[in-house]
Design an enzyme around this catalytic site. Structure first.
Site, PDB file in Angstrom:
ATOM      1  N   HIS A  14      18.638 -27.262  27.367  1.00 22.20           N
ATOM      2  CA  HIS A  14      19.380 -26.536  27.200  1.00 22.20           C
ATOM      3  C   HIS A  14      19.165 -25.542  27.757  1.00 22.20           C
ATOM      4  CE1 HIS A  14      17.786 -26.782  22.437  1.00 22.20           C
ATOM      5  NE2 HIS A  14      16.490 -26.587  23.762  1.00 22.20           N
ATOM      6  N   CYS A  33      12.335 -20.465  24.950  1.00 22.88           N
ATOM      7  CA  CYS A  33      13.530 -21.508  24.887  1.00 22.88           C
ATOM      8  C   CYS A  33      14.116 -20.894  25.730  1.00 22.88           C
ATOM      9  CB  CYS A  33      13.660 -21.455  23.732  1.00 22.88           C
ATOM     10  SG  CYS A  33      12.599 -22.537  22.560  1.00 22.88           S
ATOM     11  N   HIS A  39      14.731 -26.253  29.444  1.00 24.37           N
ATOM     12  CA  HIS A  39      14.296 -27.428  29.305  1.00 24.37           C
ATOM     13  C   HIS A  39      14.867 -28.527  28.006  1.00 24.37           C
ATOM     14  CE1 HIS A  39      14.185 -25.091  25.497  1.00 24.37           C
ATOM     15  NE2 HIS A  39      14.486 -26.069  24.819  1.00 24.37           N
ATOM     16  N   HIS A  41      15.142 -32.386  25.924  1.00 26.51           N
ATOM     17  CA  HIS A  41      14.796 -32.556  24.649  1.00 26.51           C
ATOM     18  C   HIS A  41      15.144 -33.881  24.212  1.00 26.51           C
ATOM     19  CE1 HIS A  41      13.075 -28.757  22.059  1.00 26.51           C
ATOM     20  NE2 HIS A  41      14.207 -28.947  23.087  1.00 26.51           N
ATOM     21  N   ASP A  79      24.696 -37.625  26.272  1.00 22.73           N
ATOM     22  CA  ASP A  79      23.018 -37.772  27.417  1.00 22.73           C
ATOM     23  C   ASP A  79      23.444 -37.224  29.002  1.00 22.73           C
ATOM     24  OD1 ASP A  79      21.357 -39.581  26.953  1.00 22.73           O
ATOM     25  OD2 ASP A  79      21.767 -40.481  28.085  1.00 22.73           O
ATOM     26  N   HIS A  80      21.956 -36.432  29.364  1.00 21.04           N
ATOM     27  CA  HIS A  80      21.512 -36.320  30.310  1.00 21.04           C
ATOM     28  C   HIS A  80      22.479 -35.474  31.500  1.00 21.04           C
ATOM     29  CE1 HIS A  80      19.292 -39.797  30.613  1.00 21.04           C
ATOM     30  NE2 HIS A  80      18.745 -39.618  31.111  1.00 21.04           N
ATOM     31  N   GLU A 124      15.450 -32.559  17.083  1.00 23.99           N
ATOM     32  CA  GLU A 124      15.040 -32.062  18.502  1.00 23.99           C
ATOM     33  C   GLU A 124      13.529 -32.756  18.684  1.00 23.99           C
ATOM     34  OE1 GLU A 124      16.427 -28.304  19.831  1.00 23.99           O
ATOM     35  OE2 GLU A 124      14.232 -27.614  19.446  1.00 23.99           O
TER      36      GLU A 124
HETATM   37 NI    NI Z   1      14.738 -26.661  23.091  1.00 29.23          NI
END
Ligand code: NI
Length: 135
Positions: A14, A33, A39, A41, A79-80, A124
């Site tokens: 995200h 961020c 990036h 998580h 997911d992914h 996260e």
């Molecule tokens: Ni983040």
């Protein structure tokens, strides 16, 4: 009344960025961020449901069934993924853990037979988590 929690995992990327602010304001607010390319998580999702024990089974809900419902409605979507780009919900909503919890709530509300959605928890990292109770 009993409470049952299923813990599951998904990986997603995200970028925290508010389009109403300029580049500099975003970097000041979200720091790394807000980096342009995002990036990732490894998120943990915990879904807690509540209700009465079914006297026939001794269960609140079959865990396998709950896992499948969470898989279909949340995990397989997130997911992914790149949350900002791949998930319509986040087109105009900043994909923070707070808002991911809201997304999961909306995706699961009224989808669980014989039990009520009680809590969504999104983490996260091991040291921080968001909890949402539906209001
Ligand atoms: Ni983040």
């Amino acid at each position: 009344m009993v409470y049952l929690t299923k813990k599951m995992h998904f990986s997603a990327s995200h970028r925290l960025y508010n389009p109403l602010l300029n580049e500099e304001e975003n970097l000041k607010l979200f720091k790394k961020c807000a980096n342009k390319n995002g990036h990732g998580h490894n998120f943990t999702l915990e879904v807690t449901v509540c209700g009465e024990i079914n006297p026939k089974t001794g269960y609140l809900i079959d865990l396998k069934e709950l896992k499948e419902i969470i898989n279909i409605n949340v995990i397989e979507l997130l997911d992914h993924s790149n949350l900002n780009i791949d998930i319509d919900f986040f087109k105009n909503v900043i994909p923070t853990s707070e808002n991911i919890a809201l997304f999961a709530w909306k995706a699961l509300e009224n989808k669980i037979p014989n039990a009520k959605l009680y809590k969504i928890k999104i983490a996260e990292s091991e040291t921080s988590a968001v909890e949402y109770y539906g209001n």
